[in-house]
Scaffold this motif. Sequence first.
Motif, PDB file in Angstrom:
ATOM      1  N   HIS A  78       1.004  -1.376  -0.246  1.00  0.00           N
ATOM      2  CA  HIS A  78       0.766  -0.084  -0.082  1.00  0.00           C
ATOM      3  C   HIS A  78       1.003   1.394  -0.259  1.00  0.00           C
ATOM      4  N   HIS A 248      -9.131   1.591   1.305  1.00  0.00           N
ATOM      5  CA  HIS A 248      -9.411   2.439   2.162  1.00  0.00           C
ATOM      6  C   HIS A 248     -10.813   2.500   3.478  1.00  0.00           C
ATOM      7  N   HIS A 270      -5.719   0.292   6.737  1.00  0.00           N
ATOM      8  CA  HIS A 270      -5.282   1.094   7.824  1.00  0.00           C
ATOM      9  C   HIS A 270      -6.058   0.890   9.382  1.00  0.00           C
TER      10      HIS A 270
HETATM   11 ZN   LIG Z   1      -3.410   4.966   1.681  1.00  0.00          ZN
END
Ligand SMILES: [Zn+2]
Length: 408
Positions: A78, A248, A270
Amino acid sequence: MKKLTGPFTQILPLTGLPIKGALKDEQLHIIANGGVLIEDGLILAVDDFEKLRTNYPSAQIEEITGDHVLLPGFVDCHTHLCFAGSRAKDYAMRNAGKSYLEIAVSGGGIWDSVTQTRLATETELSNLLAKRIARHLAEGVTTIEIKSGYGLSVTEELKQLKAIHQAANKTHAHIVPTCLAAHIKPKDFDGVESEYLKYLLNELLPKIKQQDLANRVDVFIEQNAFNTSDALFYLSRAKQMGFEATVHADQFTTGGSEVAVKARAASADHLEASGDYEIKLLANSDTVAVTLPGASLGLGMGYAPARKLLDAGACLAIASDWNPGSAPMGDLLMQASVMAAAEKLSTAEVFAGLTYRAAQALKLNDRGILTKGKLADMQAYPCNDYREILYHQGKLKPARVWTAENND
Ligand SMILES: [Zn+2]
């Protein structure tokens, strides 16, 4: 021509470990005085160096002198490496206590990167990108996912993806492009969020397919980006077109990880805001939970619940999120080391999260472990014990890095 590289004080092939759940360091298989036999960029055998030398007398020897610990190359699943300009002003304002809105009003935020990236030519972008890729590769990252998402129009997103391809052709690192046109709705789009996503589905994604520029799409699910129902619609339509999905998710508020699981996305990334419900959902799915400690460090926020995710049985990967706004440092090993101390992750869990579990987030099963048939992507640290690597919190860098493309 076969090549035998070694001897290494220790080789950690990361073989025989589960794809999901907690790991103990005692589970790590360690080969002392090991060697790696390679042909055409693929691994033929990993074993005792002297034994391989006896069994393959005609192999060319690449001799390693001094203590070295060998690991598979890292997979950074990522990043937002394809950008122009700096957001140092935003960063200073945020540290000085200014709000997201105050920063946006003064011309900062994602839109600032969009403006600066749109001003750069494809070649300028690819040159900027090439420098960042070279640094990452020198630090042991042999596979790098790179998102678009600072173009936010058909022409500008295609330009970014082409710049990524241009840079990919100039490096030995493996590059995996992802379309993140669904980053935010651009200020200059005349319509609401759902209309912007339909515009991407109708106008952009078919062109990306035709020109073979990416086979993954990402969407930013958050209060100031895209809502869960619009995002789920976007991902299911993109999947019907043959794209792999990633999300995300749960950075500030929850909802994204549930969409990721429903859409059978490869990963949900995340997760700083994920609670027990989201942790259980991810643990019971095939979606990889990707934690991004660099964003936590840049924003001065807590880490994603990595320990809880592993204990619940999730597949946990660690990525840099290298981007101009919240994670400008991009030092993956440093970030993983520091998060490991805070979240109480074993060395095995960190190494797995940086290698074969991160490869799973990209649906790549040809790398991330050192064993017969896998890509010869590997890195050697100048030390005599694998525990030195995280102990130095990112300051100990690999002395040698090989990828399949230059390892034969
Ligand atoms: Zn990102």
